[in-house]
Design an enzyme around this catalytic site. Structure first.
Site, mmCIF file in Angstrom:
data_model
loop_
_atom_site.group_PDB
_atom_site.id
_atom_site.type_symbol
_atom_site.label_atom_id
_atom_site.label_comp_id
_atom_site.label_asym_id
_atom_site.label_seq_id
_atom_site.Cartn_x
_atom_site.Cartn_y
_atom_site.Cartn_z
ATOM 1 N N LYS A 227 -10.439 9.608 -34.096
ATOM 2 C CA LYS A 227 -11.141 8.787 -33.106
ATOM 3 C C LYS A 227 -11.301 7.346 -33.604
ATOM 4 C CE LYS A 227 -15.797 8.826 -33.047
ATOM 5 N NZ LYS A 227 -17.219 9.106 -32.785
ATOM 6 N N LYS B 87 -16.220 2.545 -35.435
ATOM 7 C CA LYS B 87 -16.636 1.314 -36.113
ATOM 8 C C LYS B 87 -16.891 1.555 -37.596
ATOM 9 C CE LYS B 87 -20.842 2.442 -33.694
ATOM 10 N NZ LYS B 87 -21.418 2.281 -32.381
ATOM 11 N N LYS C 157 -19.864 14.256 -40.457
ATOM 12 C CA LYS C 157 -20.640 13.194 -41.116
ATOM 13 C C LYS C 157 -21.179 13.649 -42.466
ATOM 14 C CE LYS C 157 -21.802 10.082 -37.376
ATOM 15 N NZ LYS C 157 -22.822 9.361 -36.628
HETATM 16 P P1 TYM Z 1 -22.216 6.152 -30.241
HETATM 17 O O1 TYM Z 1 -23.191 5.042 -30.483
HETATM 18 O O2 TYM Z 1 -21.433 6.650 -31.399
HETATM 19 O O3 TYM Z 1 -21.205 5.746 -29.112
HETATM 20 C C1 TYM Z 1 -21.643 5.203 -27.874
HETATM 21 C C2 TYM Z 1 -20.757 5.729 -26.763
HETATM 22 O O4 TYM Z 1 -19.392 5.382 -27.015
HETATM 23 C C3 TYM Z 1 -18.573 6.540 -26.921
HETATM 24 N N1 TYM Z 1 -17.465 6.423 -27.886
HETATM 25 C C4 TYM Z 1 -16.178 6.587 -27.571
HETATM 26 N N2 TYM Z 1 -15.562 6.875 -26.417
HETATM 27 C C5 TYM Z 1 -14.199 6.959 -26.424
HETATM 28 N N3 TYM Z 1 -13.451 6.768 -27.537
HETATM 29 C C6 TYM Z 1 -14.013 6.482 -28.722
HETATM 30 N N4 TYM Z 1 -13.261 6.267 -29.796
HETATM 31 C C7 TYM Z 1 -15.434 6.378 -28.777
HETATM 32 N N5 TYM Z 1 -16.326 6.098 -29.770
HETATM 33 C C8 TYM Z 1 -17.553 6.135 -29.202
HETATM 34 C C9 TYM Z 1 -19.496 7.711 -27.274
HETATM 35 O O5 TYM Z 1 -19.030 8.917 -26.747
HETATM 36 C C10 TYM Z 1 -20.805 7.259 -26.656
HETATM 37 O O6 TYM Z 1 -20.868 7.626 -25.296
HETATM 38 N N6 TYM Z 1 -25.414 9.987 -30.080
HETATM 39 C C11 TYM Z 1 -24.826 8.886 -29.333
HETATM 40 C C12 TYM Z 1 -25.858 7.885 -28.862
HETATM 41 C C13 TYM Z 1 -26.978 8.499 -28.116
HETATM 42 C C14 TYM Z 1 -26.921 8.990 -26.777
HETATM 43 C C15 TYM Z 1 -28.231 9.438 -26.486
HETATM 44 C C16 TYM Z 1 -25.886 9.047 -25.826
HETATM 45 C C17 TYM Z 1 -28.262 8.652 -28.561
HETATM 46 N N7 TYM Z 1 -29.003 9.211 -27.597
HETATM 47 C C18 TYM Z 1 -28.548 9.969 -25.228
HETATM 48 C C19 TYM Z 1 -26.220 9.607 -24.570
HETATM 49 C C20 TYM Z 1 -27.509 10.054 -24.286
HETATM 50 C C21 TYM Z 1 -23.846 8.147 -30.221
HETATM 51 O O7 TYM Z 1 -23.918 8.203 -31.417
HETATM 52 O O8 TYM Z 1 -22.973 7.356 -29.539
#
Ligand code: TYM
Length: 336
Positions: free
Chosen positions: A202, A205, A120
């Site tokens: 990956k 969005k 990032k």
């Molecule tokens: P975020 O918001 O980017 O994504 C949410 C969830 O979606 C999964 N994900 C994917 N899984 C498979 N293939 C993909 N292309 C893909 N893109 C996204 C992510 O692995 C995630 O599970 N830091 C986290 C949010 C967060 C969080 C937490 C998660 C904040 N606090 C505490 C668990 C526990 C994040 O940015 O996910």
């Protein structure tokens, strides 16, 4: 066994999702599908991680509408805010507060190793802010406040979860038992949904190429069109192989939405061309996602009902979070 004992025996699940832009098929297959399924067996806490979203620049009005929209989407997926806890992260101030305690127990070098930070910061060299750097500590706070046993996430969050475990273990060793050390819960199929335009990356969005990702709220025609345009290869055989990342990604997606195994998918499309296969994947994905969109379109109309639900969710969450937070504060030596 009386009902209360059954409730007490349930294992706990926690996860969060950022409200940054439209949620994707990757979010759905990697995480949200499990969030929904796990409600049956576990006591679940789910949050819209809005504080995390400002580690990259956000336009205020857009951020606000995305927070609403993400909360509504969780309900549209079938997440039950009555039986479980569904809230907006910033409504529970203990997340930021615990994050400070944990920051002072986390090493600079640990954060500097995080691959998502490296990616990032390379992508936004003009805004490498301290929040982006310490983001995994806030994520650790999100998790540890609720003492979950399991955290359902996609593969890209595995490293962050490992650091949350390290932070918990270290804190417990230093100050006494406060946190539960959680286990990641990563799906066997769908943990890494790749871009439809560059299947070595990956699905995200934040990808500027709109054909690279499918939004959960895309309409049927858009979904099918995006799959028709998906990048593949010239072999014209539907089979899973490292040297065929595009087709392998499509097989994974098709398996995840239909429940068929890789072998079954390969057999189903044996002798058929990529055109037929891509259309079938698009249709299967649309069949899965479109009912969610229909429910979402209804839910988002009633802002008052949403407001009531997220406020109740925050109250429930805070009751749990406050206990853990004060216990941690006391152990560190603060006067309460
Ligand atoms: P975020 O918001 O980017 O994504 C949410 C969830 O979606 C999964 N994900 C994917 N899984 C498979 N293939 C993909 N292309 C893909 N893109 C996204 C992510 O692995 C995630 O599970 N830091 C986290 C949010 C967060 C969080 C937490 C998660 C904040 N606090 C505490 C668990 C526990 C994040 O940015 O996910």
């Amino acid at each position: 066994m009386c009902e209360n004992n059954t409730e007490a025996a349930k294992k706990k699940v926690l996860s969060c999702i950022q409200p940054s832009g439209m949620l994707t098929l990757g979010n759905y297959l990697g995480a949200l599908k499990n969030w929904v399924a796990m409600q049956e067996e576990f006591d679940c806490t789910y949050a819209v991680a809005d504080l995390h979203a400002i580690t990259v620049r956000q336009e205020p009005a857009k951020l606000r509408s995305q927070i609403y929209s993400t909360y509504a989407l969780l309900l549209a997926l079938g997440i039950d805010p009555e039986k479980h806890t569904v809230f907006i992260q910033s409504h529970v101030p203990e997340h930021s507060a615990l994050s400070w305690l944990l920051s002072c127990n986390t090493q600079f070098g640990e954060m500097a190793r995080m691959t998502q930070f490296k990616d990032k910061s390379a992508k936004h060299p003009e805004n490498v802010n301290v929040g982006l750097f310490s983001y995994p500590v806030l994520m650790a706070a999100d998790i540890l406040l609720y003492k979950p046993d399991l955290v359902p996430v996609g593969h890209d969050q595995k490293q962050h979860l490992e650091i949350a475990r390290d932070i918990a273990i270290r804190f417990n060793n230093k100050y006494g038992d406060v946190f539960t050390v959680p286990e990641p819960y990563i799906p066997k199929i769908g943990a890494r949904v790749m871009s439809l335009q560059d299947p070595t990356k990956k699905m995200s969005k934040s990808d500027d190429n709109l054909n690279a990702w499918v939004a959960i709220l895309d309409d049927r025609d858009t979904i099918i069109r995006k799959f028709k345009r998906a990048v593949t290869d010239s072999e014209a055989v539907v089979r899973m192989a490292d040297e065929k990342p595009g087709i392998s990604n499509l097989i994974t997606i098709y398996s995840a939405v239909t429940g068929k195994t890789t072998q079954e998918v390969e057999k189903e499309f044996d002798g058929k061309g990529y055109g037929d296969f891509k259309l079938a994947v698009g249709e299967a994905v649309a069949d899965t996602l479109n009912p969610i969109k229909e429910r979402y379109d209804e839910i988002i109309k009633d802002k008052k009902a949403l407001e009531q639900l997220y406020k109740e969710g925050a109250n429930k969450a805070e009751r749990v979070a406050r206990k853990t937070y004060f216990k941690a504060m006391k152990k560190v030596g603060f006067v309460l």
